[in-house]
Design an enzyme around this catalytic site. Structure first.
Site, PDB file in Angstrom:
ATOM      1  N   LYS A 114       0.991  -1.380   0.054  1.00  0.00           N
ATOM      2  CA  LYS A 114      -0.098  -0.156  -0.115  1.00  0.00           C
ATOM      3  C   LYS A 114       0.719   1.148   0.038  1.00  0.00           C
ATOM      4  CE  LYS A 114      -3.752   1.961   2.787  1.00  0.00           C
ATOM      5  NZ  LYS A 114      -4.706   1.902   3.970  1.00  0.00           N
ATOM      6  N   SER A 189      -9.213   2.334   2.502  1.00  0.00           N
ATOM      7  CA  SER A 189      -8.113   2.842   1.885  1.00  0.00           C
ATOM      8  C   SER A 189      -7.292   2.021   1.204  1.00  0.00           C
ATOM      9  CB  SER A 189      -7.557   3.902   2.717  1.00  0.00           C
ATOM     10  OG  SER A 189      -6.700   3.199   3.801  1.00  0.00           O
ATOM     11  N   SER A 213     -10.133  -0.448   6.683  1.00  0.00           N
ATOM     12  CA  SER A 213      -9.317  -0.092   5.276  1.00  0.00           C
ATOM     13  C   SER A 213      -8.596  -1.013   5.002  1.00  0.00           C
ATOM     14  CB  SER A 213      -8.370   1.162   5.692  1.00  0.00           C
ATOM     15  OG  SER A 213      -9.040   2.385   5.579  1.00  0.00           O
TER      16      SER A 213
END
Length: 512
Positions: A114, A189, A213
């Site tokens: 990420k 996210s 997330s």
């Protein structure tokens, strides 16, 4: 509302003709449907080279990423060089396979990261236009530990702006799509991670979770994702920086296509704290106590849980009772109706030492804080560098009261006590990961509180694993959350293995 929606439609990024109406190609390379654990074993035994594995994933990323926009920056050349070094190391190793497995359990296995995690030499922007060109100078601790275990990072993946929304979309990298339907969200996210994993462009990845997330993108993209007990895996060197009270709610954890990779990844990522979870202790599912929570009790802010998700959770209950001979007790907690209010209240509590940098400050970095009302006006003219989601959250923050609600704090403490007493060290609960399967792009703007189904467990500090459970009538991933008491992560990870075997786990989106 009609005017707002019209403006929103006009100013939203449009999908290109190249992706409209298309779907991903099915997975053809057999190396792409092998778990990271098994890939590492094959590499150690010289049944396949790390270079072959890395090339297979490079080819798949290049094939699917134009449709998904999940990987924002690759490091393919460096990854191939590192894979070559891995193969050379294996050729020269004299200690045998066991020595390599103990020292380098993920040797030669590709890894996605990420973009909000610092990965040395790679972009570190979290989708903020003002951070364009910011490059990480170090590895954050979980990434460093995975690299030290032999994993090879392939690149970084897209997030929502500032990691503060349930859809991965920003004005720096664009919008990420779901591999099962390009018109659907990949979540946020950690949406880029979820999308590239679900699309078989990665086998293991790393995400962060302060309101769902990890679990929401894992649910939407049909993969496994684990939110560990807070404080076990380091949250240092992420952006936005997490400190103080927020550290009690945020967790970094593994995301992957195969359940057997969850535990070894978590053990590696936890580093010196791994002993806290007793991950080596065997779990006998037949000796656990099981509970099912069908929904939040009917909050007016959240969608009702869809019929198909209610049904699949019921099937899990029936399967557990038939296979294990256990009794799954249905329980309900009235406090869950206030899940979003509780999450929002606790996210806004000031730290004991300092008040967090608010969203307006973060949106303006490295300059002055933005003025949310002015940004909204600019957005309506198509001139803002920020997404409507980020602007909306900044506006919401302006309305948050200075004094937290005593009623909501009471509800949280009551729920915490009830769940802690119910679960103990041998209790496991089932709960929907989300009230509906992956919605269309931008639709979370009209249902922002649906994240309460995941966010409440960040505030309660419980370990939770999202597990895929096949596809809906529309061909979209279904799943549920499995939670347990604090530090009892091994229980939910064992349940993930069981549910993968019982319901089939990840499905190739190109085969549907």
């Amino acid at each position: 509302m009609g005017l707002f929606y019209g403006l929103f439609w006009l100013l939203s990024p449009r999908k290109s003709a190249a992706t409209s109406g298309k779907k991903l190609s099915p997975v053809r390379d057999p190396l792409l449907v092998v778990s990271a654990t098994q890939l590492a074993k094959k590499i150690r035994r010289k049944e396949v080279s790390s270079v072959q594995v890395v090339r297979a994933y490079i080819d798949r990323i290049q094939e699917v990423n134009p449709f998904l926009n999940a990987v924002t920056k690759d490091r393919f050349d460096a990854a191939l060089q590192e894979a070559t070094q891995v193969d050379k190391l294996i050729e020269e190793e004299t200690g045998g396979e066991e020595v390599l497995e103990d020292r380098l359990p993920l040797l030669g296995v590709p890894l996605s990261v990420k973009e909000s995690f610092a990965l040395q030499g790679m972009p570190f922007t979290t989708g903020l236009v003002s951070r364009r060109g910011v490059v990480a100078t170090v590895d954050c601790p979980p990434v460093a530990l995975l690299k030290r275990a032999g994993a090879i990072p392939m690149g970084v993946t897209n997030t929502s702006e500032l990691c503060m929304w349930s859809e991965s979309n920003n004005h720096l990298h664009g919008i990420t799509s779901n591999p099962y339907d390009f018109e659907r969200i990949a979540g946020g996210s950690s949406g880029g991670e979820g999308s590239i994993l679900g699309g078989a462009g990665a086998v293991i990845g790393i995400g962060s979770d302060i309101g769902g997330s990890i679990r929401m993108p894992s649910f939407f993209n049909g993969i496994f994702g684990h939110k560990p007990t807070p404080g076990v895996v380091s949250i240092e060197n992420q952006y936005p920086h997490v400190s103080g009270r927020q550290g009690e709610y945020c967790s970094s954890g593994p995301m992957c296509r195969y359940a057997e990779d969850l535990l070894p990844m978590l053990k590696i990522m936890a580093g010196p704290n791994a002993h806290m979870l007793s991950l080596s202790r065997k779990v006998d599912l037949q000796k656990l106590r099981f509970f099912t929570i069908p929904h939040d009790g009917g909050s007016p802010l959240t969608c009702p849980v869809s019929r198909e998700l209610i049904e699949i959770q019921r099937k899990v209950v029936e399967r557990l009772e038939a296979d294990l001979g256990v009794n799954v007790q249905e329980v309900r907690f009235p406090e869950l109706r206030y899940g979003f209010h509780i999450w929002n209240t606790y996210m806004g509590l000031p730290d004991k030492e300092e008040i967090f940098s608010n969203i307006s400050c973060l949106m303006g970095e490295p300059g002055q804080p933005v003025w949310p009302v002015w940004e909204l006006l600019k957005w309506m003219m198509g001139k803002s560098e920020h997404t409507m989601a980020a602007i909306g959250l900044a506006l919401l923050e302006m309305t948050r009261g200075l004094k937290p609600s005593a009623f909501l704090i009471q509800q949280k403490e009551k729920l915490q006590k009830e769940l802690d007493e119910l679960l103990g060290t041998d209790g496991v609960f089932l709960y929907p990961s989300h009230p509906r399967v992956a919605p269309k792009h931008h639709h979370p703007l009209f249902r922002p509180a649906d994240c309460a189904y995941t966010g409440i467990f960040n505030i309660l500090g419980l370990p939770v694993t999202q597990c895929p459970l096949g596809l809906s009538e529309e061909g979209l991933p279904m799943g549920l959350q499995v939670g347990a008491g604090k530090l009892q992560d091994r229980l939910t990870l064992e349940m993930a293995l069981y549910l993968e075997k019982a319901f089939g786990g990840w499905r190739d989106p190109g085969a549907n």
